[in-house]
Design an enzyme around this catalytic site. Sequence first.
Site, mmCIF file in Angstrom:
data_model
loop_
_atom_site.group_PDB
_atom_site.id
_atom_site.type_symbol
_atom_site.label_atom_id
_atom_site.label_comp_id
_atom_site.label_asym_id
_atom_site.label_seq_id
_atom_site.Cartn_x
_atom_site.Cartn_y
_atom_site.Cartn_z
ATOM 1 N N SER A 31 5.151 11.120 -0.865
ATOM 2 C CA SER A 31 4.481 9.915 -1.367
ATOM 3 C C SER A 31 4.641 9.790 -2.877
ATOM 4 O O SER A 31 4.501 8.700 -3.427
ATOM 5 C CB SER A 31 2.978 9.960 -1.029
ATOM 6 O OG SER A 31 2.789 10.084 0.354
ATOM 7 N N GLY A 114 -8.368 8.605 -4.153
ATOM 8 C CA GLY A 114 -8.129 9.449 -2.983
ATOM 9 C C GLY A 114 -8.738 8.824 -1.742
ATOM 10 O O GLY A 114 -8.322 9.099 -0.634
ATOM 11 N N LEU A 116 -8.539 5.479 -0.193
ATOM 12 C CA LEU A 116 -7.604 4.385 -0.442
ATOM 13 C C LEU A 116 -8.293 3.021 -0.553
ATOM 14 O O LEU A 116 -9.372 2.810 -0.026
ATOM 15 C CB LEU A 116 -6.526 4.378 0.646
ATOM 16 C CG LEU A 116 -5.602 5.610 0.575
ATOM 17 C CD1 LEU A 116 -4.706 5.700 1.801
ATOM 18 C CD2 LEU A 116 -4.764 5.588 -0.698
ATOM 19 N N LEU A 178 6.065 3.803 5.201
ATOM 20 C CA LEU A 178 5.466 4.789 6.097
ATOM 21 C C LEU A 178 4.055 5.149 5.661
ATOM 22 O O LEU A 178 3.829 5.534 4.510
ATOM 23 C CB LEU A 178 6.331 6.043 6.148
ATOM 24 C CG LEU A 178 7.696 5.877 6.816
ATOM 25 C CD1 LEU A 178 8.516 7.141 6.656
ATOM 26 C CD2 LEU A 178 7.532 5.522 8.290
ATOM 27 N N HIS A 252 4.507 13.261 5.942
ATOM 28 C CA HIS A 252 3.409 12.893 5.033
ATOM 29 C C HIS A 252 2.541 14.113 4.743
ATOM 30 O O HIS A 252 2.203 14.870 5.649
ATOM 31 C CB HIS A 252 2.566 11.793 5.683
ATOM 32 C CG HIS A 252 1.416 11.348 4.835
ATOM 33 N ND1 HIS A 252 1.495 10.253 4.000
ATOM 34 C CD2 HIS A 252 0.161 11.844 4.675
ATOM 35 C CE1 HIS A 252 0.345 10.094 3.368
ATOM 36 N NE2 HIS A 252 -0.487 11.051 3.773
ATOM 37 N N SER A 337 -32.255 -13.873 -5.301
ATOM 38 C CA SER A 337 -33.116 -12.959 -4.545
ATOM 39 C C SER A 337 -33.378 -11.657 -5.286
ATOM 40 O O SER A 337 -34.493 -11.158 -5.312
ATOM 41 C CB SER A 337 -32.476 -12.620 -3.189
ATOM 42 O OG SER A 337 -32.528 -13.727 -2.318
ATOM 43 N N GLU A 358 -19.517 -6.680 -1.660
ATOM 44 C CA GLU A 358 -20.271 -5.575 -2.256
ATOM 45 C C GLU A 358 -19.387 -4.427 -2.709
ATOM 46 O O GLU A 358 -19.746 -3.689 -3.631
ATOM 47 C CB GLU A 358 -21.330 -5.074 -1.268
ATOM 48 C CG GLU A 358 -22.441 -6.083 -0.957
ATOM 49 C CD GLU A 358 -22.048 -7.138 0.053
ATOM 50 O OE1 GLU A 358 -20.956 -7.023 0.665
ATOM 51 O OE2 GLU A 358 -22.813 -8.102 0.256
#
Lengths: 621, 621
Positions: A31, A114, A116, A178, A252, A337, A358
């Site tokens: 990666s 870390g 994602l 991938l 991976h 509110s 949020e």
Amino acid sequence: MDREQLSELGQQLRVDAVRAADAAQSGHPTSSMSAADLAAVLLGGHLRYDFDQPGHPGNDRLILSKGHASPLLYAMYRAAGVIDDEELLTYRRRGSRLEGHPTPRLPWVDVATGSLGQGLPVGVGVALAGKRLDRAPYRVWVLSGDSEMAEGSVWEAAEHAAHEHLDNLTLVIDVNRLGQRGPTRHEWDLGAYSRRLHAFGWHTIEVDGHDVEAVNTAFDEARSTTGRPTAVIARTRKGRGVAAVEDKEGMHGKPLKDAESAIQELGGPRFVQVEVAKPAAVRASDLLTARPGELRLPRYEKGGDEVATRNAYGEALAALGSARGDVVALDGEVSDSTRSQFFAKEHPDRFFECYIAEQQLVAAAVGMQTRGYVPYASSFAAFLSRAHDFVRMAAVSRAGINLAGSHAGVAIGEDGPSQMGLEDLALFRAVHGSTVLYPCDANQTARLVAAMAEGDARSRGVRYLRTSRSAMPVIYGPDEEFPVGGSKLLRSGDDDVLTLIAAGVTVHEALRAADLLARDGVPVRVVDLYSVKPVDEPAVQEAAERTGCLVTVEDHHPEGGLGDAVAEVFSDGRPAPRLVRLAVGNMPGSATGQEQLGAAGIDADSIVAAVQLLAEKVLVR
Amino acid sequence: MDREQLSELGQQLRVDAVRAADAAQSGHPTSSMSAADLAAVLLGGHLRYDFDQPGHPGNDRLILSKGHASPLLYAMYRAAGVIDDEELLTYRRRGSRLEGHPTPRLPWVDVATGSLGQGLPVGVGVALAGKRLDRAPYRVWVLSGDSEMAEGSVWEAAEHAAHEHLDNLTLVIDVNRLGQRGPTRHEWDLGAYSRRLHAFGWHTIEVDGHDVEAVNTAFDEARSTTGRPTAVIARTRKGRGVAAVEDKEGMHGKPLKDAESAIQELGGPRFVQVEVAKPAAVRASDLLTARPGELRLPRYEKGGDEVATRNAYGEALAALGSARGDVVALDGEVSDSTRSQFFAKEHPDRFFECYIAEQQLVAAAVGMQTRGYVPYASSFAAFLSRAHDFVRMAAVSRAGINLAGSHAGVAIGEDGPSQMGLEDLALFRAVHGSTVLYPCDANQTARLVAAMAEGDARSRGVRYLRTSRSAMPVIYGPDEEFPVGGSKLLRSGDDDVLTLIAAGVTVHEALRAADLLARDGVPVRVVDLYSVKPVDEPAVQEAAERTGCLVTVEDHHPEGGLGDAVAEVFSDGRPAPRLVRLAVGNMPGSATGQEQLGAAGIDADSIVAAVQLLAEKVLVR
């Protein structure tokens, strides 16, 4: 750096990623290899960053959203000359700053990644600070994977960035086709990402991510694009440069099997040192450097009109904003509110409407605190649970953020369970280094709002304030103090048979119960445990010693809230008192707030009944 | 129904929404009024639904994602003749089924709504069930607000629906321009929504939401569109029909001030009764009706090769899938890590890849259980926190879903804190009606995976299983039983000075510690508390009576986990033993799993040290 130098740098980054993962026998080299040329061009030609002064107000920011590619980031640091080869090879070892995923233990990492899909939302927060607070010309670069584009938080951020015209933000997507367990949804269909982002209002550039000149041109284009953010969507190959792993599934998150021959295939180790461009000379924002003015918190008359703690939150926050330029407020489209609207009205330049998103709300707060601001982000307590992974990661980021959750508990009444915060104390207490505050009174709320801004960012951590919807009596004077970690003894006598420990709305129920019980000749102590974490251990301990039985009463599910906070005081082996937990064990429906408190068994009558039952069973004196 | 009848029906729905909110003096009439014509056309001309048989396998499904518009939904029920006028006016009263936001207390409501942005993701789950499991021709209608389009979860769903070609799904967006506190980002720019959804692969139709003929045509078009989902994007006016509130800010979530004159302005009460079209004759799916086969769980040799509980999860789930057709599995693009890949390999038709979109993952599970399936959704424990609001709402929905969180705790090792589930026990315990299981052994895991499918959906609630990354000893035989709510006594003797209570990885540390302590002449009892909620109260109570001191050891932050579960046993006033909590109080970095356990003070040596300290302090016998 010219084309050849950049390509060489890219190969060096690959080699170093392979070496680091090989030394660790763990990590994500493939990666890292896909994004190495993107990183080389960024480091060698575009990033403006003074590594000696990570806090320089003109520094660009780089957020490695695909945090598992940490070997690439650490290889960049080596190329920039700020870590040496020896340190690079400590990757993932105990005690090393070079953790499996980047954290701010490294001075050049502003936020941990870390999990994602968090880099872009946090980057939006930093870019918002750059545009609207710092007003400085730095750029935020977010290097993202393609898999993480499936996270909704990315699209909250895409929407927000375009809406705010964040042309100081560049998203670089490493489309290596991938994911962890196989191909992504869109594989190498760069147009799929481009169409989506374009529809959201972004400028998009599709590019071959291994063609350093093309990448260079794309980054130039991103930097010169105005009025909207740019995404550079780069086609890359996972494991690029090593045939045994390049574009292969099942590779991976593993060190390369034969690292030595892979390094040879990549042309062997290199020692290209990069002179990273220095940032523009920029002064720190006046908002950050101005001396604080006098803080004039709202003052509520003890025994006067009833006031909702959410109102006191808004009023105190507005006052805090008047005293301090570094205080900013954010809200998730419910400022009428949560009452953050009071801040918005007085300080519109420092108020950030995040709409019903949020995750982006909390991420923006995390981003802004990296620039030195003191953010207060608010929504309904129930809906902040939407952002829990961001709160969790904020703690890993050592971020100092303040969150306010309104509409706590069943006391909100008719709206029903979907709107009730009934798990929020548990969620926030379990976060490392968090502070959890739950006031019952307007003056107390105002003081706690001010206290949330105290200390430096790292010591602050995640601070959570729980507010209530309905007006409640003002039981404290405006000059009373409420230290974090403290509590208030509201009723006590020598003959108290037990102690009621409450917070927020249940303080008022406990006081009423105490009065009713006193009339029946059953004197009880009452403690307002407004600081749920850290908890006032001496006060709880003293109550235990004096009365032998503690009854916690909370408008929250029984797990992880006030009852747990009190029980934890007795989790170091000392003798424990008798403990009784009154909490919301039912699934509420619709009803008035007072009916809800009764149905949940936490109103004054229920408390009286529980205490009488305890007395009958001779469980208390 | 013709144009005039549909318009009349729309006005009736408005009047009834106004009347209900007026009776309650609470609620959201204006948000109901904008969508009334959309609802009228849907009810009068398109929905196929047998109100007498809510479980009919051919029924269309209607999900009111904008749950605050509940008065509109209840007005539809009145128009369909399934609630009477008297019940309508119980809206929001204590005991009424007509809650502030819809819940499955009503037989025609499949899932609770009210937390915005959840209707579409859940609808995707139902539509997936329709296409891939039921293979029935029903349609899923989701009526959504415009504000909630800002939620990332909506875009996770948009991506998923298009990727799966869900042409049995129609999203109707009520673009009334006004959110709670003011205008939405895109106000009446229907094209903004259309461009985005179109880029995500949807068919889109823009329409005047008050032109019943145009809406009718749009719904026809949606029903006849194949290969992709359709969004009907309808321009509407909030509070439509009453000048005092129509398209006015500040009118959200309030009953109308002068309801009587508003009703007059709307033409007065009406009594249009709708004959809702009946569903097609459809048989229930064979997957649901077939008799279960024999369950052949994997069997692991006690004392044999070490096995990771995540592996046992995957293998047991695959076996369960072979025995039962109603079991389905979903994963968030980490099936090689969670091991749900074993199920995927054996039962590809019943495996649902949700990519890195945990909100959609949980929502799909919630959607599928409404159709009678028994879903198991898995991701890293840490990343399930991303979906916490969906888990919370699943409980309000009385949904029966199974969630498996892998990579629990610091024991995962080098990857570091971003990947560690350290708050998950607290999060799941605090959910109403939840079950929380944390096995330490492969056979135990397999049995618990099977147990999660037992009972009917409503009694199941949210069930959570926590699995570990690393291989661990097999300490139980394959025929041992592990009831939910049980525990295992692993070491005990008459002279035990205290009890170690552990679960998961710490069971093995506790056993090692017990052996070391025994050698030093300090006998201790060891309990495997695999059922964290409900907890085995008798076993914990007995351990307390026998040994007087309970030491909990957990790979989780100190708040809300195992320690709390044990403390809760003593929260009803009975005398409590001495309690000691060993948990992860530090912020981990990278290190091996065993180093991490040591650094957190929860490995065997730390336990031994803690027990010796307790013994020195004469806190234990």
